[in-house]
Design an enzyme around this catalytic site. Structure first.
Site, PDB file in Angstrom:
ATOM      1  N   TYR A  16      -0.727   0.884  -4.271  1.00 15.06           N
ATOM      2  CA  TYR A  16       0.574   1.098  -3.688  1.00 15.06           C
ATOM      3  C   TYR A  16       1.631   1.356  -4.572  1.00 15.06           C
ATOM      4  O   TYR A  16       1.754   1.068  -5.796  1.00 15.06           O
ATOM      5  CB  TYR A  16       1.028  -0.123  -2.994  1.00 15.06           C
ATOM      6  CG  TYR A  16       0.126  -0.659  -1.597  1.00 15.06           C
ATOM      7  CD1 TYR A  16      -0.793   0.453  -1.390  1.00 15.06           C
ATOM      8  CD2 TYR A  16       0.492  -1.552  -1.071  1.00 15.06           C
ATOM      9  CE1 TYR A  16      -1.746   0.066  -0.100  1.00 15.06           C
ATOM     10  CE2 TYR A  16      -0.546  -1.947   0.181  1.00 15.06           C
ATOM     11  CZ  TYR A  16      -1.539  -1.265   0.536  1.00 15.06           C
ATOM     12  OH  TYR A  16      -2.305  -1.439   1.489  1.00 15.06           O
ATOM     13  N   SER A 196      -1.721  -1.083   9.965  1.00 17.71           N
ATOM     14  CA  SER A 196      -1.215   0.029  10.960  1.00 17.71           C
ATOM     15  C   SER A 196      -0.850  -0.321  12.547  1.00 17.71           C
ATOM     16  O   SER A 196      -1.646   0.676  13.428  1.00 17.71           O
ATOM     17  CB  SER A 196      -2.342   1.348  10.712  1.00 17.71           C
ATOM     18  OG  SER A 196      -2.484   1.571   9.515  1.00 17.71           O
ATOM     19  N   LEU A 198       1.484   0.148  14.467  1.00 21.98           N
ATOM     20  CA  LEU A 198       2.104   1.001  14.976  1.00 21.98           C
ATOM     21  C   LEU A 198       1.644   2.613  14.605  1.00 21.98           C
ATOM     22  O   LEU A 198       2.305   3.524  14.980  1.00 21.98           O
ATOM     23  CB  LEU A 198       3.572   0.886  14.637  1.00 21.98           C
ATOM     24  CG  LEU A 198       4.312  -0.364  15.297  1.00 21.98           C
ATOM     25  CD1 LEU A 198       5.807  -0.408  14.660  1.00 21.98           C
ATOM     26  CD2 LEU A 198       4.250  -0.181  16.788  1.00 21.98           C
TER      27      LEU A 198
END
Length: 308
Positions: A16, A196, A198
């Protein structure tokens, strides 16, 4: 402070920020580490990170993108350094070494794969870092029912550390976890960390308004096409209608649906501003009725899992 409202679990990964790029890899761990050093709040946080598996596009992370003892050791030490901590509470394998179905694939396709089953060795290596106090628990991510059970089998019969969690996508647009993995999760006590929830913001309903959203993830990173289909749009419209008819925002309903599943241990939320963050956090107080759940399941039956 956010943890006064119950937020004490931070999830990150060596690759990330998202999407993974050479220029930004490790940056999220560095930000968290800087925050730990500045605030002294390390003891208030359950910290999770991940080692990236094979992916030609991420070869800048390390020379060998595998789960060999050397790769695991290198990744753990680098993550600890970036995070400015002595230990990681939950260390996860970001996706399998073997070729299998994940990231939007349907069905099962036999693929040429040079992978040899090394799960025993992976668990032995992780066990050595648990005994050294550098990691405390272990988990999987983007894994299949077979993969979860294979790790559980190896730990059960060889007295090796047990997988505690699996971090897979789960939302109103992707309920594939229910097809096999949910049973494993409940019967084997392996909690789902739902990522995830949403669907990259699609389940906020903002893309149905016709307005432009230049800073949205789907706008900035069009390669993430999983949630861009016409089926996703149609399903989202159905879910928005259900939410509004029941006095809820779509965001509240979508997160509440994930939160109250019996196999979910934690819902991994993300937000780009404080207003979104407040709404996401407050969804924990929303409990969906049996009537709403029935309406949701009817919509799922009409357009099943449009974003695998």
């Amino acid at each position: 402070m956010r943890w006064k409202r119950g937020i004490n679990f931070f999830d990150t990964a060596e690759m990330y920020s998202v999407p993974g790029r050479k220029e930004t890899y490790g940056s999220t761990e560095k930000i968290i580490g800087t925050w730990f050093k500045k605030t002294g709040n390390r003891d208030k946080v359950i910290l999770a990170s991940k080692i990236a598996g094979p992916n030609p596009g991420l070869s800048y992370i390390r020379e060998n993108m595998d789960f060999s003892p050397a790769s695991i050791a290198l990744s753990i030490e680098k993550s600890l350094s970036r995070l400015q901590t002595d230990y990681i509470d939950l260390y996860q394998l970001h996706w399998p070494e073997r070729k299998t179905n994940f990231f939007g694939q349907r069905g099962f396709k036999v693929q040429d794969d040079a992978w040899e089953d090394n799960i025993h060795n992976v668990l032995e290596t992780l066990d050595s870092f648990i005994k050294a106090g550098k990691i405390r628990q272990i988990g999987l991510s983007n894994e299949t029912p077979w993969g979860i059970m294979r790790f559980l089998e190896e730990s059960k019969y060889h007295n090796l550390p047990k997988i505690k969690t699996v971090q897979n996508p789960y939302s109103l647009l992707n309920r594939l976890f229910e097809n096999g993995s949910a049973e494993v999760s409940i019967k084997e006590n392996v909690g789902l960390l739902a990522h995830s929830p949403l669907a990259f913001g699609v389940l906020s309903g903002k893309f149905l308004s016709g307005e432009s959203h230049p800073k949205a993830r789907l706008t900035l990173f069009p390669q993430f096409s999983r949630y861009n289909s016409e089926q996703c749009t149609q399903a989202t419209k159905l879910y928005q209608e259900i939410a509004h008819q029941n006095g809820l925002s779509l965001t509240q309903m979508a997160l509440a649906f994930v939160n109250q599943q019996p196999f979910v241990t934690s819902t991994i939320i993300g937000a780009t501003n404080l207003t979104q963050l407040e709404e996401n956090i407050d969804s924990i107080n929303v409990v969906l009725s049996e009537t709403i759940l029935k309406e949701i399941n009817n919509a799922q039956s009409a357009i099943p899992d449009p974003a695998p």
